[in-house]
Design an enzyme around this catalytic site. Structure first.
Site, mmCIF file in Angstrom:
data_model
loop_
_atom_site.group_PDB
_atom_site.id
_atom_site.type_symbol
_atom_site.label_atom_id
_atom_site.label_comp_id
_atom_site.label_asym_id
_atom_site.label_seq_id
_atom_site.Cartn_x
_atom_site.Cartn_y
_atom_site.Cartn_z
ATOM 1 N N ASP A 111 0.866 -1.178 0.000
ATOM 2 C CA ASP A 111 0.000 0.000 0.000
ATOM 3 C C ASP A 111 0.901 1.226 0.000
ATOM 4 O OD1 ASP A 111 -2.352 1.683 0.510
ATOM 5 O OD2 ASP A 111 -3.258 -0.134 1.344
ATOM 6 N N ASP A 217 -3.092 4.895 -2.214
ATOM 7 C CA ASP A 217 -4.094 5.527 -1.379
ATOM 8 C C ASP A 217 -4.473 6.920 -1.904
ATOM 9 O OD1 ASP A 217 -5.437 5.250 1.287
ATOM 10 O OD2 ASP A 217 -4.355 7.107 1.692
ATOM 11 N N GLU A 274 -6.671 4.352 -5.671
ATOM 12 C CA GLU A 274 -7.951 4.695 -5.049
ATOM 13 C C GLU A 274 -8.322 6.109 -5.504
ATOM 14 O OE1 GLU A 274 -9.901 4.908 -0.578
ATOM 15 O OE2 GLU A 274 -7.916 5.737 -0.951
ATOM 16 N N HIS A 350 -11.348 -2.387 3.664
ATOM 17 C CA HIS A 350 -11.229 -2.005 5.080
ATOM 18 C C HIS A 350 -11.995 -0.722 5.400
ATOM 19 C CE1 HIS A 350 -8.441 0.299 2.790
ATOM 20 N NE2 HIS A 350 -8.231 1.101 3.817
ATOM 21 N N ASP A 351 -12.527 -0.038 4.400
ATOM 22 C CA ASP A 351 -13.280 1.197 4.624
ATOM 23 C C ASP A 351 -14.783 1.004 4.460
ATOM 24 O OD1 ASP A 351 -10.902 2.653 4.907
ATOM 25 O OD2 ASP A 351 -10.815 3.127 2.768
HETATM 26 C C1 GLC Z 1 -8.014 5.829 2.111
HETATM 27 C C2 GLC Z 1 -7.860 4.595 2.953
HETATM 28 C C3 GLC Z 1 -8.435 4.870 4.293
HETATM 29 C C4 GLC Z 1 -7.658 5.992 4.914
HETATM 30 C C5 GLC Z 1 -7.633 7.229 4.006
HETATM 31 C C6 GLC Z 1 -6.576 8.179 4.435
HETATM 32 O O1 GLC Z 1 -9.324 6.145 1.861
HETATM 33 O O2 GLC Z 1 -8.439 3.495 2.320
HETATM 34 O O3 GLC Z 1 -8.437 3.738 5.129
HETATM 35 O O4 GLC Z 1 -8.226 6.346 6.130
HETATM 36 O O5 GLC Z 1 -7.333 6.899 2.684
HETATM 37 O O6 GLC Z 1 -5.314 7.643 4.197
#
Ligand code: GLC
Ligand code: CA
Length: 593
Positions: A111, A217, A274, A350-351
């Site tokens: 990641d 991320d 993402e 995980h979100d």
């Molecule tokens: C992304 C991650 C999340 C995190 C955020 C800030 O959305 O998936 O878990 O809190 O970024 O890094």
């Protein structure tokens, strides 16, 4: 769709790649498997389960951030990109994990969290120390504004993704820094070449260790409009507004992505970015079209934001219909296919809450059936499927009875604490917020993996208190039972991934067409490549129903490839004639003439 329809011509430039054919299993280390009975998952724990992961038939393991971190945002606040959090293990353990994956024919994805760091990172400590520090402009610092009464105000009105204003005032130097996430997650300033160079060094470091690529991320936030303007007011109940038009897919994003892409290319990697807030598909295409050399695919958010309330407020109730979901998929499927892009397919991570509780409403006796249906629908779309730990056994959301003390996620707790302080806080508002947490809090995804029916679900030792409680459903939903049971969701997932590989041309490289568009109870689509065609058919309800195959011109089943109610062989012959019966949450996949 009848046998008379013309063969589908694949785009002449159809691009084949190993990463398109791959599927991914996501690991969130704190809750995967604890090997040393301290109540926290760790890398040796992951290594001990690699056979279990391989047997699912996935090709890649994605390891969520495991770097050194104060864990304010569970590792998405990195204090050192070159060392591993003590509670998870060591760099040597990660090397063993990489080897363990490679030995089993799998790859490992790391990641990459570089929109921001932890406020405990050396770079930020130095940056904050003085306006003259050489690291000052590694982050985004701005002087205060003052209102008509002379009161100090943040530089603009952007809201943080974790509630409240996105700027933090730093007394010693009298300026604010930007944090799109937690106060402890200052945003890096990508305008600064030294920042980009530092990121490139991190990328090379892990690729040189044998990692096979990155999940990036919130990667579309790295380039910001340097004017940092106020965002237009949408939600009048708060002074803080989404400023996404000024930082999501900002002016220099593609330049920055290509710089990273040049490195990734040297190593033949897998990459997925993402990308929240993406509405403009053409913009996405620039990032993912295979010949652009940026990233392979993105996570978009339309289908997971489906139950959010007004103004993107996820802790307000939201309503949706199956046709909404279908239209999101249709749009992305067609768009990527026709334009040389690629989709990352996911229900969970995980979100996000557990898919079995978000997308369907299944009584206990039908949860496994519902999980199988969701697996079928997701993984046979055009794209690379991602499975999040526990999804393969159908883990559910936290119990509604759980009190606030069980919730650990900063996003949810910030929301709760702001609510308690707000003038609108009353019993009714609190009950309604708690109802939404149980539906949408990230905590739902973060309970420990249920390995067995034993104490603590086998996640950690029997007498240990795990860092987060195990969902009490572990006595009926756990990996040990499912590995033993050939009819389990776990084995069904494996059969879906196997079919996807067996009919690669159709399920990976074929085009997608939505069938029976207006139906609110059935999701059906075809995938076709040259003269081969498959139909994926799913009953989205807990009732038996009849599907009018004739009306959809489906009269040509050659073979049942998959059926969620048992071996495909047992279902041959059930799907003929004009009206087909679908059992509750039944999904089936057919090869058509
Ligand atoms: C992304 C991650 C999340 C995190 C955020 C800030 O959305 O998936 O878990 O809190 O970024 O890094
Ligand atoms: Ca441990």
């Amino acid at each position: 769709m009848s046998s008379s329809s013309a063969p589908v011509k694949p785009p002449s430039d159809i691009h084949r790649a190993w990463w398109k054919e791959s599927s991914v299993y996501q690991i969130w280390p704190a809750s995967f498997k604890d090997s040393n009975d301290d109540g926290v998952g760790d890398i040796p724990g992951i290594i001990s389960k690699l056979d279990y992961i391989r047997d699912l038939g996935v090709d890649i393991v994605w390891l969520c951030p495991s770097y050194k971190s104060p864990q304010v945002d569970m590792g998405y606040d990195i204090a050192d990109y070159y060392s591993i959090a003590e509670e998870y293990g060591t760099v040597a353990d990660v090397e063993k994990l990489i080897k363990g994956c490679h030995d089993r024919g799998m790859k490992l994805l790391m990641d990459l969290v570089v929109n921001h760091t932890s406020d405990q990172h050396e770079w930020f400590k130095k940056s904050r120390s003085s306006k003259d520090s050489e690291f000052r402009d590694w982050y985004v610092w701005k002087p205060p504004r003052y209102d008509e009464n002379g009161n100090r105000q943040p530089p603009n009105n952007w809201v943080s993704h974790f509630q409240g204003n996105a700027w933090e005032y730093d007394e010693p130097t009298g300026e604010y820094y930007l944090h799109l996430y937690a106060v402890e997650q200052p945003d890096l300033n990508w305008e600064k070449p030294a920042v980009r160079k530092a990121v490139h060094d991190i990328v090379r470091f892990w690729l040189d260790k044998g990692a096979n690529g990155f999940r990036m991320d919130v990667i579309n936030f790295i380039s910001k409009d340097q004017g940092f303007p106020d965002a237009p007011v949408q939600d009048k109940d708060t002074p803080w507004q989404w400023g996404d038009q000024y930082y999501a897919n900002g002016p220099r994003l593609h330049e920055y992505l290509q710089e990273i892409g040049n490195i990734l290319k040297e190593y033949d990697t897998f990459s997925v970015g993402e990308m929240p807030f993406v509405k403009d598909v053409d913009e996405v295409l620039k990032a993912v079209r295979y010949d652009r050399n940026e990233i392979n695919m993105i996570f978009n958010f339309e289908h997971v934001d489906i139950d959010h309330g007004p103004y993107g407020n996820k802790f307000k109730p939201g309503n949706w219909k199956l046709t909404d979901l279908k239209s999101f998929f249709e749009r992305w499927q067609a768009f990527m296919y026709n334009n040389g892009g690629w989709n990352a397919l996911y229900w969970e991570n995980h979100d996000q809450p557990r898919s079995i509780d978000r997308y369907v409403n299944a009584p206990q006796s039908l949860r496994s059936a519902a999980g199988k249906m969701l697996a079928t629908v997701l993984a046979l779309h055009a794209g690379s499927p991602f499975i999040y730990q526990g999804q393969e056994i159908g883990m559910g959301n936290v119990p509604i009875e759980w009190g606030m003390e069980e919730y650990k996620d900063i996003d949810c707790l910030n929301h709760w604490n702001l609510l308690l302080k707000s003038k609108d806080s009353n019993a009714e508002a609190q009950t309604s917020a708690r109802k939404e947490y149980q539906k949408k809090s990230r905590d739902n995804a973060r309970t420990p993996v249920q390995w067995s029916a034993g104490p603590n679900g086998g996640f950690t030792g029997p007498d240990i208190k795990p860092w987060m409680s195990v969902n009490p459903e572990y006595t009926r939903v756990n990996a040990t039972d499912q590995v033993k049971d050939p009819n389990s969701l776990y084995h069904y997932w494996a059969s879906v991934l196997k079919s996807r590989k067996e009919y690669l041309d159709i399920f990976v490289y074929g085009n997608y067409e939505l069938v029976d568009r207006g139906n609110q109870e059935v999701y059906a689509y075809t995938r076709a490549y040259s003269n081969s065609k498959a139909l994926v058919l799913a009953n989205w309800t807990d009732q038996e129903l009849s599907w009018d195959a004739a009306a959809q011109k489906v009269n040509n089943v050659k073979e049942v490839l998959l059926d969620t109610y048992g071996p495909a062989s047992a279902a041959q012959g059930r799907f003929s004639g004009t009206q087909w019966t679908l059992r509750p949450f039944e999904a089936a996949v057919f090869l058509l003439e």
